[in-house]
Write a protein that holds these residues in place. Sequence first.
Motif, PDB file in Angstrom:
ATOM      1  N   ASP A 147       0.643  -1.131   0.095  1.00 16.98           N
ATOM      2  CA  ASP A 147       0.016   0.055  -0.147  1.00 16.98           C
ATOM      3  C   ASP A 147       0.837   1.256   0.059  1.00 16.98           C
ATOM      4  O   ASP A 147       0.504   2.318  -0.776  1.00 16.98           O
ATOM      5  N   GLN A 148       1.945   1.257   0.909  1.00 15.88           N
ATOM      6  CA  GLN A 148       2.859   2.491   0.832  1.00 15.88           C
ATOM      7  C   GLN A 148       3.424   2.451  -0.608  1.00 15.88           C
ATOM      8  O   GLN A 148       3.709   3.813  -0.935  1.00 15.88           O
ATOM      9  N   ALA A 149       3.940   1.503  -1.262  1.00 10.30           N
ATOM     10  CA  ALA A 149       4.532   1.687  -2.472  1.00 10.30           C
ATOM     11  C   ALA A 149       3.501   2.087  -3.486  1.00 10.30           C
ATOM     12  O   ALA A 149       3.769   3.090  -4.338  1.00 10.30           O
ATOM     13  N   ARG A 150       2.344   1.677  -3.414  1.00  9.82           N
ATOM     14  CA  ARG A 150       1.460   2.070  -4.448  1.00  9.82           C
ATOM     15  C   ARG A 150       0.964   3.619  -4.296  1.00  9.82           C
ATOM     16  O   ARG A 150       0.876   4.382  -5.139  1.00  9.82           O
ATOM     17  N   GLU A 151       0.721   3.972  -3.057  1.00  7.55           N
ATOM     18  CA  GLU A 151       0.277   5.520  -2.499  1.00  7.55           C
ATOM     19  C   GLU A 151       1.483   6.425  -2.877  1.00  7.55           C
ATOM     20  O   GLU A 151       1.295   7.346  -3.568  1.00  7.55           O
ATOM     21  N   TRP A 152       2.806   5.993  -2.643  1.00 13.11           N
ATOM     22  CA  TRP A 152       3.785   6.812  -3.055  1.00 13.11           C
ATOM     23  C   TRP A 152       3.879   7.221  -4.462  1.00 13.11           C
ATOM     24  O   TRP A 152       3.980   8.014  -5.113  1.00 13.11           O
ATOM     25  N   SER A 153       3.828   5.837  -5.251  1.00 14.14           N
ATOM     26  CA  SER A 153       3.994   5.891  -6.725  1.00 14.14           C
ATOM     27  C   SER A 153       2.673   6.737  -7.394  1.00 14.14           C
ATOM     28  O   SER A 153       3.180   7.708  -8.250  1.00 14.14           O
ATOM     29  N   THR A 154       1.553   6.602  -6.882  1.00 22.22           N
ATOM     30  CA  THR A 154       0.430   7.602  -7.085  1.00 22.22           C
ATOM     31  C   THR A 154       0.858   9.027  -6.995  1.00 22.22           C
ATOM     32  O   THR A 154       0.366   9.910  -7.896  1.00 22.22           O
ATOM     33  N   GLU A 155       1.206   9.258  -5.852  1.00 20.98           N
ATOM     34  CA  GLU A 155       1.767  10.585  -5.512  1.00 20.98           C
ATOM     35  C   GLU A 155       2.512  11.079  -6.456  1.00 20.98           C
ATOM     36  O   GLU A 155       2.500  12.138  -7.109  1.00 20.98           O
ATOM     37  N   GLN A 156       3.728  10.372  -6.945  1.00 20.56           N
ATOM     38  CA  GLN A 156       4.749  10.938  -7.845  1.00 20.56           C
ATOM     39  C   GLN A 156       3.933  10.982  -9.244  1.00 20.56           C
ATOM     40  O   GLN A 156       4.295  12.048  -9.943  1.00 20.56           O
ATOM     41  N   ALA A 157       3.002  10.318  -9.686  1.00 17.67           N
ATOM     42  CA  ALA A 157       2.301  10.163 -10.971  1.00 17.67           C
ATOM     43  C   ALA A 157       1.644  11.560 -10.893  1.00 17.67           C
ATOM     44  O   ALA A 157       1.665  12.145 -12.007  1.00 17.67           O
ATOM     45  N   ARG A 158       0.947  11.793  -9.967  1.00 17.26           N
ATOM     46  CA  ARG A 158       0.314  13.076  -9.802  1.00 17.26           C
ATOM     47  C   ARG A 158       1.111  14.383  -9.849  1.00 17.26           C
ATOM     48  O   ARG A 158       0.897  15.325 -10.749  1.00 17.26           O
ATOM     49  N   ARG A 159       2.242  14.169  -9.142  1.00 17.53           N
ATOM     50  CA  ARG A 159       3.170  15.252  -9.415  1.00 17.53           C
ATOM     51  C   ARG A 159       3.585  15.430 -10.772  1.00 17.53           C
ATOM     52  O   ARG A 159       3.991  16.404 -11.305  1.00 17.53           O
ATOM     53  N   ALA A 160       3.878  14.194 -11.286  1.00 16.81           N
ATOM     54  CA  ALA A 160       4.364  14.160 -12.857  1.00 16.81           C
ATOM     55  C   ALA A 160       3.351  14.876 -13.681  1.00 16.81           C
ATOM     56  O   ALA A 160       3.846  15.601 -14.512  1.00 16.81           O
ATOM     57  N   THR A 161       1.874  14.669 -13.681  1.00 16.03           N
ATOM     58  CA  THR A 161       1.132  15.269 -14.351  1.00 16.03           C
ATOM     59  C   THR A 161       0.731  16.368 -14.090  1.00 16.03           C
ATOM     60  O   THR A 161      -0.021  17.277 -14.814  1.00 16.03           O
TER      61      THR A 161
END
Length: 184
Positions: A147-161
Amino acid sequence: MIAAARQRRPEGDLRVADASQLPFADGELSGYRAEKLFHALDEPTAALAEAYRVLTPGGRIVLIGQDWDTLVIDSDDPQLTRTIVHARADTFPSPRAARQYRSLLLDAGFADITVEARTGVLTDATMLPMLTDFANTAHTLEAITADQAREWSTEQARRATTGRLFFAVPVFLASARRPEPATS
């Protein structure tokens, strides 16, 4: 890499060798350059001893590399980010070799040592797969949960977009020379 180099420089003397057993005679080379190598070595000291051996007195050595433990990534969860960076760093045999360049060169007998740091700042979304891999690696190593990996990656994807991705990589460049023998 050798194949690509041979296409670019067919006249070049290109060889594949172990960094601690170079196919050169004592003092044969006037220069030695290692880029993004020392973090991947189990024994950086052995490679430096070999570099010293193959360099002629007065010969120059240049080392370039990043310290895998000092990557800077913006995140809403700095503690989780530190955990991810440290877990990824620890997948390398010598992840902190670049910060040790000065000491390593001194220990190997080199002189006139200089060390510089440059920081590459990456804000492009093309970095997202690398950052996601960092999180997945940390999860695989059981440093963080799925869950931490998924949430952190999702945050980074949001930052990228949204144009807010920030990834800084300090790169260290060290140079030195093999001292000339003392004269009487």
